[in-house]
Design an enzyme around this catalytic site. Structure first.
Site, short mmCIF file in Angstrom:
data_model
loop_
_atom_site.label_atom_id
_atom_site.label_comp_id
_atom_site.label_asym_id
_atom_site.label_seq_id
_atom_site.Cartn_x
_atom_site.Cartn_y
_atom_site.Cartn_z
N THR A 242 -4.33 6.18 2.07
CA THR A 242 -5.10 7.24 2.08
C THR A 242 -5.67 7.65 1.15
O THR A 242 -5.72 9.25 0.89
CB THR A 242 -3.99 8.34 2.24
OG1 THR A 242 -3.07 7.79 3.26
CG2 THR A 242 -4.31 9.61 3.25
N LYS B 157 -10.32 -1.72 6.68
CA LYS B 157 -9.74 -1.72 7.74
C LYS B 157 -10.04 -1.01 8.83
O LYS B 157 -10.90 -0.28 9.46
CB LYS B 157 -8.39 -0.04 6.82
CG LYS B 157 -7.36 0.18 7.02
CD LYS B 157 -7.33 1.48 6.58
CE LYS B 157 -5.57 1.91 7.12
NZ LYS B 157 -5.20 3.36 6.54
N ARG C 71 0.06 10.34 0.54
CA ARG C 71 0.53 11.24 1.66
C ARG C 71 1.75 12.19 0.56
O ARG C 71 1.44 13.18 1.38
CB ARG C 71 1.37 11.27 2.44
CG ARG C 71 0.10 10.28 3.71
CD ARG C 71 0.58 9.20 5.19
NE ARG C 71 -0.51 8.72 5.49
CZ ARG C 71 -0.71 7.60 6.60
NH1 ARG C 71 0.56 8.33 7.11
NH2 ARG C 71 -0.89 7.29 7.17
N GLU D 123 0.97 -1.23 -0.06
CA GLU D 123 -0.23 -0.14 0.21
C GLU D 123 1.33 1.15 0.10
O GLU D 123 1.81 1.37 1.52
CB GLU D 123 -0.61 0.15 1.52
CG GLU D 123 -1.86 1.21 1.66
CD GLU D 123 -2.60 1.14 2.76
OE1 GLU D 123 -2.81 2.73 3.03
OE2 GLU D 123 -2.75 0.76 3.38
#
Length: 203
Positions: A65, A125, A41, A37
């Site tokens: 994100t 998650k 960011r 993953e």
């Protein structure tokens, strides 16, 4: 196969330099962790996803994100094979469901889990795992919500991961310890491969 069943740990990666993306991904795959993953960011995160998708086909590359419908589109266009969000809203869930790729929406409370379950979602998650209650909290959720499985992420380490993985409602964990910033900066990919191998051996 479910994302939660491919490997015991999903590396959660922050990429500052897209030139590190491919050798990093190869090191993680060589260590036994093919699901990666890349978090959105940094300015070069999508470029890193593109590079890994194009040059490391044995990796299952995803984007994390994910916060907006625009993020969903950009990540899928870059080659992401799965998506991960820190939380969820109805609009974001609509975009995730329309994306055509697997996704792990973020949850932190029983009410959030129930809202996703109403949509037929059973894999999520759990974030931020340690700050949101950690192992005892997830264990408690297993009683009333036995059909939901999680990838807890946030504050988990090699030493604490086994406790999470022992829970029946945990398929895998997410971890940022596998790609230390100093190892990426110095190009120490053998260290990353070693860390991946240690994590892969957890199951």
């Amino acid at each position: 196969m479910s994302l939660l069943d491919i490997a015991p740990v999903i590396p959660v990666v922050v990429i500052d330099d897209p030139e590190t993306a491919v050798p990093m991904a190869r090191a993680l795959v060589a260590g036994g962790l093919p699901v990666i993953e890349v978090t959105l960011r940094t300015a070069d995160a999508l470029r890193a996803v593109e590079r890994i998708a194009a040059e490391v086909p044995e990796a299952v590359i995803g984007a994390g994100t994910i916060r907006t419908a625009a993020d969903v589109t950009a990540a899928v266009d870059a080659g992401a094979r799965f998506l991960v969000s820190p939380g969820s809203t109805p609009a974001l869930l609509d975009a995730l469901e329309d994306s055509g790729v697997p996704f792990l929406p973020g949850v932190a409370t029983a009410s959030e889990i129930l809202a996703l379950a109403e949509r037929g979602l059973t894999e999520m998650k759990f974030f931020p795992a340690e700050a949101a209650g950690g192992l005892p909290y997830l264990k408690a959720l297993g009683g009333p919500l036995p059909d939901v499985r999680f990838c807890p992420t946030g504050g988990i380490k090699l030493t604490t991961a086994p406790g999470y993985l022992a829970l029946p409602n945990v398929g895998c964990v997410g971890g940022s310890w596998l790609t230390p910033a100093d190892a990426l900066a110095s190009g120490d990919y053998s260290r990353i491969e070693k860390l991946a191998a240690e994590a892969a051996a957890l199951r």
